[in-house]
Every structure is written in C-alpha cells, then in structure tokens.
Design an enzyme around this catalytic site. Structure first.
Site, PDB file in Angstrom:
ATOM      1  N   CYS A 142       4.396  -3.890 -17.763  1.00 27.62           N
ATOM      2  CA  CYS A 142       4.599  -4.369 -19.629  1.00 27.62           C
ATOM      3  C   CYS A 142       3.208  -5.023 -20.556  1.00 27.62           C
ATOM      4  CB  CYS A 142       5.019  -6.184 -19.002  1.00 27.62           C
ATOM      5  SG  CYS A 142       6.250  -6.195 -17.577  1.00 27.62           S
ATOM      6  N   TRP A 160       8.040  -3.696 -18.056  1.00 22.63           N
ATOM      7  CA  TRP A 160       8.788  -2.815 -17.036  1.00 22.63           C
ATOM      8  C   TRP A 160       9.249  -3.997 -15.567  1.00 22.63           C
ATOM      9  CZ3 TRP A 160       6.630  -3.188 -11.176  1.00 22.63           C
ATOM     10  CH2 TRP A 160       6.963  -1.420 -11.260  1.00 22.63           C
ATOM     11  N   GLU A 194      -6.314  11.212  -1.080  1.00 14.69           N
ATOM     12  CA  GLU A 194      -6.061  11.050  -2.758  1.00 14.69           C
ATOM     13  C   GLU A 194      -5.434  12.386  -3.220  1.00 14.69           C
ATOM     14  OE1 GLU A 194      -5.895   9.392  -4.776  1.00 14.69           O
ATOM     15  OE2 GLU A 194      -6.335  10.588  -6.523  1.00 14.69           O
ATOM     16  N   LYS A 227       0.909   2.848 -15.357  1.00 16.42           N
ATOM     17  CA  LYS A 227      -0.207   2.779 -15.661  1.00 16.42           C
ATOM     18  C   LYS A 227      -1.150   1.161 -14.893  1.00 16.42           C
ATOM     19  CE  LYS A 227      -4.335   5.005 -15.933  1.00 16.42           C
ATOM     20  NZ  LYS A 227      -4.280   5.950 -15.077  1.00 16.42           N
ATOM     21  N   LYS A 284      -2.095  11.844  -5.451  1.00 14.18           N
ATOM     22  CA  LYS A 284      -1.501  12.468  -6.577  1.00 14.18           C
ATOM     23  C   LYS A 284      -0.772  13.007  -6.577  1.00 14.18           C
ATOM     24  CE  LYS A 284      -3.538  10.722  -8.085  1.00 14.18           C
ATOM     25  NZ  LYS A 284      -4.384   9.842  -8.615  1.00 14.18           N
ATOM     26  N   HIS A 290      -3.040  13.830  17.411  1.00 10.78           N
ATOM     27  CA  HIS A 290      -2.739  12.318  17.719  1.00 10.78           C
ATOM     28  C   HIS A 290      -1.138  12.053  17.060  1.00 10.78           C
ATOM     29  CE1 HIS A 290      -6.745  11.525  20.177  1.00 10.78           C
ATOM     30  NE2 HIS A 290      -7.536  12.427  18.850  1.00 10.78           N
ATOM     31  N   GLU A 310       3.122  11.166  -5.979  1.00 13.89           N
ATOM     32  CA  GLU A 310       3.012  10.792  -6.945  1.00 13.89           C
ATOM     33  C   GLU A 310       4.110  11.193  -8.448  1.00 13.89           C
ATOM     34  OE1 GLU A 310      -1.205   9.279  -8.818  1.00 13.89           O
ATOM     35  OE2 GLU A 310      -0.420   7.735  -9.773  1.00 13.89           O
ATOM     36  N   ARG A 352       0.998   2.928 -20.463  1.00 13.86           N
ATOM     37  CA  ARG A 352       1.119   2.130 -19.023  1.00 13.86           C
ATOM     38  C   ARG A 352       2.708   1.450 -18.057  1.00 13.86           C
ATOM     39  NH1 ARG A 352      -2.478  -2.164 -19.951  1.00 13.86           N
ATOM     40  NH2 ARG A 352      -1.688  -3.358 -18.611  1.00 13.86           N
ATOM     41  N   ASN A 389       3.306 -11.433 -20.651  1.00 10.69           N
ATOM     42  CA  ASN A 389       3.478 -10.589 -18.899  1.00 10.69           C
ATOM     43  C   ASN A 389       3.093 -11.421 -17.808  1.00 10.69           C
ATOM     44  OD1 ASN A 389       4.198  -8.463 -20.468  1.00 10.69           O
ATOM     45  ND2 ASN A 389       2.045  -7.482 -20.492  1.00 10.69           N
ATOM     46  N   GLY A 390       3.235 -10.928 -16.509  1.00 12.05           N
ATOM     47  CA  GLY A 390       3.679 -11.686 -15.555  1.00 12.05           C
ATOM     48  C   GLY A 390       4.255 -12.019 -14.796  1.00 12.05           C
TER      49      GLY A 390
HETATM   50  C1  F6R Z   1      -2.836   6.516  -8.829  1.00 15.69           C
HETATM   51  C2  F6R Z   1      -3.644   5.330  -9.315  1.00 15.69           C
HETATM   52  C3  F6R Z   1      -3.192   4.432  -8.454  1.00 15.69           C
HETATM   53  C4  F6R Z   1      -4.265   3.184  -9.422  1.00 15.69           C
HETATM   54  C5  F6R Z   1      -3.885   1.908  -8.547  1.00 15.69           C
HETATM   55  C6  F6R Z   1      -5.043   1.353  -9.180  1.00 15.69           C
HETATM   56  O1  F6R Z   1      -3.068   7.549  -9.956  1.00 15.69           O
HETATM   57  O2  F6R Z   1      -3.357   5.998 -11.016  1.00 15.69           O
HETATM   58  O3  F6R Z   1      -3.380   4.044  -7.347  1.00 15.69           O
HETATM   59  O4  F6R Z   1      -5.490   3.825  -9.183  1.00 15.69           O
HETATM   60  O5  F6R Z   1      -3.144   1.469  -9.478  1.00 15.69           O
HETATM   61  O6  F6R Z   1      -6.105   0.994 -10.317  1.00 15.69           O
HETATM   62  P1  F6R Z   1      -6.889   0.748 -10.921  1.00 15.69           P
HETATM   63  O7  F6R Z   1      -8.151   1.938 -11.146  1.00 15.69           O
HETATM   64  O8  F6R Z   1      -6.440   0.337 -12.505  1.00 15.69           O
HETATM   65  O9  F6R Z   1      -7.148  -0.789 -10.723  1.00 15.69           O
END
Ligand code: F6R
Length: 608
Positions: A2, A74, A481, A603, A485, A504, A488, A27, A100-101
């Site tokens: 949000c 959101w 990682e 985001k 990527k 395993h 997502e 976001r 927000n929250g």
């Molecule tokens: C993956 C991604 C999320 C963030 C996670 C932490 O591509 O963007 O997994 O890495 O939400 O966010 P921050 O770094 O802002 O605390």
C-alpha cells in the site's frame, strides 16, 4: 504494498496526489483512491484497478481543492474491490482515512462500534478508523483529540492520514511501524509513505517516528509523540535523490534496466570506500562503532528474501575474511525465536527498502538487549537506516522492479567490504579481494554483454514447469537466489539446493523433463559439482551451467553453458547473480508475463 500520498497548499491537490500515486505504482497494488476537501465538502473517488483509471475519473471532477489524501491498496483484509479501496470514511463522509499496515484488533473495535449503531460497508480493517474517530469526535468536537484517542485504541502497525470537513484546512497523520514522510515545500506540504513520491516537488523531508502524530496545515507541521507525550517542530532533512534513476530510459522493463546497472552499482557501492592501491577499505558508516566492533565475536544477520540470500554470501565472506562466526536468520523466524544473545553478538540487518516489517521487528526484538545493531540498507532515510546504531548504505539508487536485482549486487559488494574492514590486512585474501572489487565492474559488463546468448538459452527452457538450481560453497547462495528470481518473475517452480544434497533427496525428481541450472564456476569444489552434474545427466536431466570462461570440458557435459569471466570464489556470487537474473528475466519475457510487477507480490513488504 500500500502507498499513501497527500498534499496541502495553494495548488490543485488532486493532480499532485495522483502523480504521487503513479510514482508508487511499482510497489504493487490492486486499487486506488483519493479524498479531496473542497469548501468544507468531501469528494471521494476510488476504484479497483490501475491508477490510470483513477486519474481519468479525477480529471472529470470540476471542483477545486487544496487538500487531498490518496492511496494505493494491496489487498490484505478483503478482496480488491472498490468498496474495499481507500479512502474509507465515517457514514456521513465527514472524516476520510487512508491507512497502510494492519489493525490487529479491528474485529473487537468493529463489534464495539456496531453495538453503538455504526454500520460498515467494507471488509477492511481500516474502516474502523474513521468510525472510531467519529465516535470520539462526537464527544469533544476536537478532531485532533479524537484522532489521538482513536490511536490509543488501535493495535498493530499503521501509517494513517486523515482529512475532515470538520477541520478542512489540515491533514492529520500518524505513524507506528509503517513509514511516512512529510515533504516540506514553500507554503505547501506533501505527504508520502515513500519519499520517491514527493521528490519531484521537494527534497526536504521530515521523517516521522513511531508514535508520532503530525498536524499539517499549509503553514506548518507540528509533531506530537504519543509515547513521550511531547510536541516538537520537526527538522527537515535534505534527501539526495536522482529522479532520473527512477525512469525507464530506453529499456523495456525496470528489471532489465536494473540488471544492466550492475557495473555502476558495484562502482557506486565502492566509491570512496575501496582503495586497492593503498590496501585500505574505509567504511565511514561504521566508524562511530569501530571500538564496539572490536568486541564482537558473533554476528547474526537478519533479512528476508533476496536480502537474506545476500546475507548467506555475507556469512561465507565474514567467516573467511574477518574470522567472525556468523549466523543468518530469516527475520520472520528470528523475531519469534528464543535464543541466548550476548552483548558480544551484533545484529546485522540487510534490506533494500529499509521498510520490511519482519526485519524491523527483528531489530526491535533486541532493542533492550544492548547489542550493536548495524544496517546494510539501500533506501536512504528509511526506517531500518534510522533505527540501527550504524550502517553502510548500498547507494544502488531506486530499485523499481519488484524482483530485486541490483540491490543484491550492492548488498554483496558491501558485505565484502565489511568483511575486509573487520578482517586483517595480513589475511592472504585481503589484497586480492580488495583488488577484485575494483576490477568487478568491468567483469560485470562482460556478463551483460552475453545477454543475447542467455536470452536464447532462456527461450529454449521457457516451457518447463520445474527447475532445480545447484551450487557449492559461495555458489550455494547463488543457487538459492537464482531459484527465487526464476519463480517470482516466471512462475516456474524452482528450488535451490546445495549440490552436495542431491543424493539426499532432490535427485529423485530428475528426468528428461526436469532441468537443472548448475552454478559450476571455477573453484576448489568444481570437481565435486561435476560429479553432481554427471549424476543428473545419467538420469537424462537437461543441464544449463554457469561456468568460468575457458572451461571447455563443461560444454561436453552440459546442454547449455553461460560463461562468466574468471573471478575470485568470494566474488563469484556477484557475476553468477547477473547471469541468473538475466535468465529469469528472459524466461518471463518469453512467457509474456508482467516482469516488473509479478502477480501477488509487492515491492516493499511492510506488513508481517
Ligand atoms: C525478491 C525480493 C524480495 C525482497 C524481500 C526483502 O526479488 O525482492 O524477496 O528481497 O522482500 O526486501 P528488502 O530487501 O526491501 O528488505
């Protein structure tokens, strides 16, 4: 997640608020709305869907208004409908709220208010707020007092903005564990949950702290802290923000633009810090705690998602270069764990946004332990940057795509610098690593230059449903990682594994339909990774490998190879990340998906 935007001043408020909401679109959100006050009347425009739709509706309004608040939602409580979109209001639309929250005790408040005759039209937790303010206002006819009384009843996390026809020339705001900044203009004020939304108008911002309640008029902003029970005239800070960095330029997507910023990201994270010729690494942000750092014998890294995987690389680096024991924990787990914690342990929080709720909660958990709290944060002035005792900024610039790419590059670069600064120059890796950090931008560029061939490989595998990522040593976090990527942005099921774990369990999944992405760059463990690849090939599993330039043998073993320049094992995750990011990006594009805003994601995750 949000977003909140607000304006009060002499200009027409709605276009400014809508433009602010547009800048927060990255976001992630599913509905948007705005409340304007005009001549003591309220106008609420809201709808499910994009801000562009809201903009069209607002453009049809004919009234003038110099006070407005807006919101992108959101969905958490209730589906993304117009009724659930913010702003929410009391029944006679005299009090409008964006939030927000999460209000954790909203059900109890709702039941109480319903017993008093209040009716609700949405499924949201937020709707209790305007009704609650209304409830208290009826007793005192004092909006500020009613707002403060309402806040005392709320449990959870919030950034709240209120406008009201009762007192039409002000915006009331409150913050608890959810970011809010007030932008200071000349005879005007801006409000936003993310400073980027006001940066086109002013670089002067007031950061609100937890329990702050601000009263904003066109002439001033007064902040009252509910916990300390005192009011103050807040001091604005000047933010260094380049709005150019937040625009797409010639790139089709922010994700690709941000991947291509890797060389500049490493350079900017190292600028003034890494001096290979003088054999020094200098981190100004840690200087104030240098004496304390000498007594630290254990570091607990807390982070989420991609930042957590950067932390895993940091674990290897800090242990090997600085000789300090490190444990990396998911912030969401750390905050509920009961573990012994001594003062010789430091907590290191890693976060791109600096606003991730779980990471903030992890820092709060140790607030009273007297332990040193350090941050590696990208967003300047963010909550985590301000609540830590010391820290190192990533200087990666704004990251707009939901999938984190350049932030990971910056975080690992900074972690290498911290490892060096806590280590001894006599360590045999000290000088080579320092030198490699200077050489890396050129090597990152070489990986980017192979983007067309990575694209071809990605297109070949885009139809697969599953993917396994494997690696050993420093390449193990790269595998985790890489899998994150891919899943997502492409919605392909992907799992990251330590290559040594194959026998395993994961090997059972392998057949000709289940490809593996093997991080097989040069290292002392490469032969062992080869064995794992052999085992996969023996079961007909297709393999894409990332290998070091010059490794011809691997081309015979694997179906496809992405070559990256030779680098130290310690810096391989940086170059491997660029390759896996590009691979994920091109698969998502081949599948015609919304790369920058994957479904169901936001985001910055500002709620638990
Ligand atoms: C993956 C991604 C999320 C963030 C996670 C932490 O591509 O963007 O997994 O890495 O939400 O966010 P921050 O770094 O802002 O605390």
């Amino acid at each position: 997640m949000c977003g909140i935007v607000g304006y009060i001043g002499k200009q027409q408020a709605a276009p400014i608020v809508v433009a602010g909401l547009e800048s927060l679109e990255y976001r992630g959100y599913d509905s948007a709305g705005i409340a304007e006050i005009s001549d003591s009347s309220a106008f609420i425009t809201k709808q499910a869907g994009r801000v562009s739709g809201l903009k069209d509706s607002v453009a049809k309004n004919t009234h003038t208004s110099h006070v407005a608040i807006g919101h992108t939602r959101w969905a958490t409580h209730g589906s993304p409908t117009t009724a659930n979109a913010h702003p929410h209001s009391n029944t006679d639309q005299t009090i409008m709220v964006v939030h927000n929250g999460i209000i954790e005790n909203f059900q109890a408040i709702k039941t109480k208010l319903q017993a008093e005759g209040y009716t609700f039209v949405s499924q949201t937790d937020t709707e209790v707020i305007p009704h609650l303010i209304d409830y208290y206002y009826r007793a005192s006819n004092d909006l500020t007092l009613a707002f403060r009384q309402a806040l005392q009843d709320l449990q959870g996390a919030y950034g709240i903005a209120v406008v009201s026809t009762h007192e039409p020339n002000k915006i009331l705001v409150a913050r608890l564990s959810s970011p809010l900044v007030v932008g200071v203009g000349k005879g005007e004020y801006f409000l936003a949950s993310d400073p980027s939304a006001v940066m086109d108008y002013t670089k002067e911002v007031i950061f609100l702290n937890d329990f702050d309640v601000a009263t904003i008029t066109a002439d001033g902003c007064v902040v009252h802290n509910l916990k300390q029970e005192k009011s103050s005239k807040p001091v604005a800070e000047l933010l260094d923000y380049d709005s150019q960095q937040a625009s797409l330029g010639d790139f089709p997507h922010f994700m690709l633009k941000e991947i291509f910023e890797a060389p500049a990201t490493i350079r900017s994270a190292s600028l003034g810090r890494v001096k290979a010729a003088e054999n020094i690494v200098k981190l100004g942000g840690l200087e104030s705690v240098i004496a304390q750092l000498k007594y630290i014998d254990r570091i607990v890294i807390v982070a989420c998602g991609t930042s957590y995987y950067a932390g895993l690389v940091g674990e290897y680096l800090l242990e090997e270069i600085a000789g300090i024991a490190v444990e990396v924990q998911l912030a969401s787990e750390f905050k509920y764990r009961n573990e012994p914690f001594s003062r010789s342990t430091a907590l290191l929080a890693i976060s791109q946004s600096g606003e991730t709720a779980d990471t903030i909660a992890a820092l709060k958990k140790v607030e009273d332990y007297g332990v040193l709290r350090i941050g590696i944060v990208n967003a300047t002035g963010s909550t985590i940057a301000r609540m830590t005792d010391a820290g190192v900024y990533c200087h990666a610039g704004p990251e707009q795509a939901v999938a984190s790419t350049k932030a990971f590059i910056a975080q690992v670069t900074v972690l290498a610098q911290i490892a060096l600064s806590l280590g001894s120059p006599s360590n045999k890796l000290f000088k080579p690593l320092l030198q490699e950090l200077e050489d890396l931008p050129a090597k990152a560029q070489q990986v980017l230059d192979t983007a067309p061939s990575i694209k071809k490989i990605a297109e070949k595998y885009a139809h697969h449903r599953d993917f396994l990522f494997i690696g050993r040593g420093y390449s193990f976090p790269s595998a985790l990682e890489g899998a994150l990527k891919l899943k997502e942005v492409s919605y392909i099921h992907a799992e990251g594994y330590a290559a040594g774990e194959m026998k395993h369990g994961p090997l059972a999944m392998i057949d000709e339909h289940f490809p593996t992405f093997a991080l097989a760059t040069d290292s002392v463990l490469l032969d062992k990774t080869y064995s794992n690849i052999e085992e996969i090939k023996a079961r007909k599993g297709p393999v894409v490998a990332v290998a070091t330039v010059g490794n011809k043998a691997i081309a015979k073993l694997c179906d496809d190879v992405i070559y990256i320049p030779a680098t130290l094992a310690q810096t391989q995750p940086l170059l491997e990340a660029i390759a896996t990011q590009l691979f994920a990006y091109y698969i998502a594009v081949a599948k015609d998906l919304n790369v920058d805003r994957p479904r169901n994601l936001a985001k910055s995750v500002t709620v638990e």
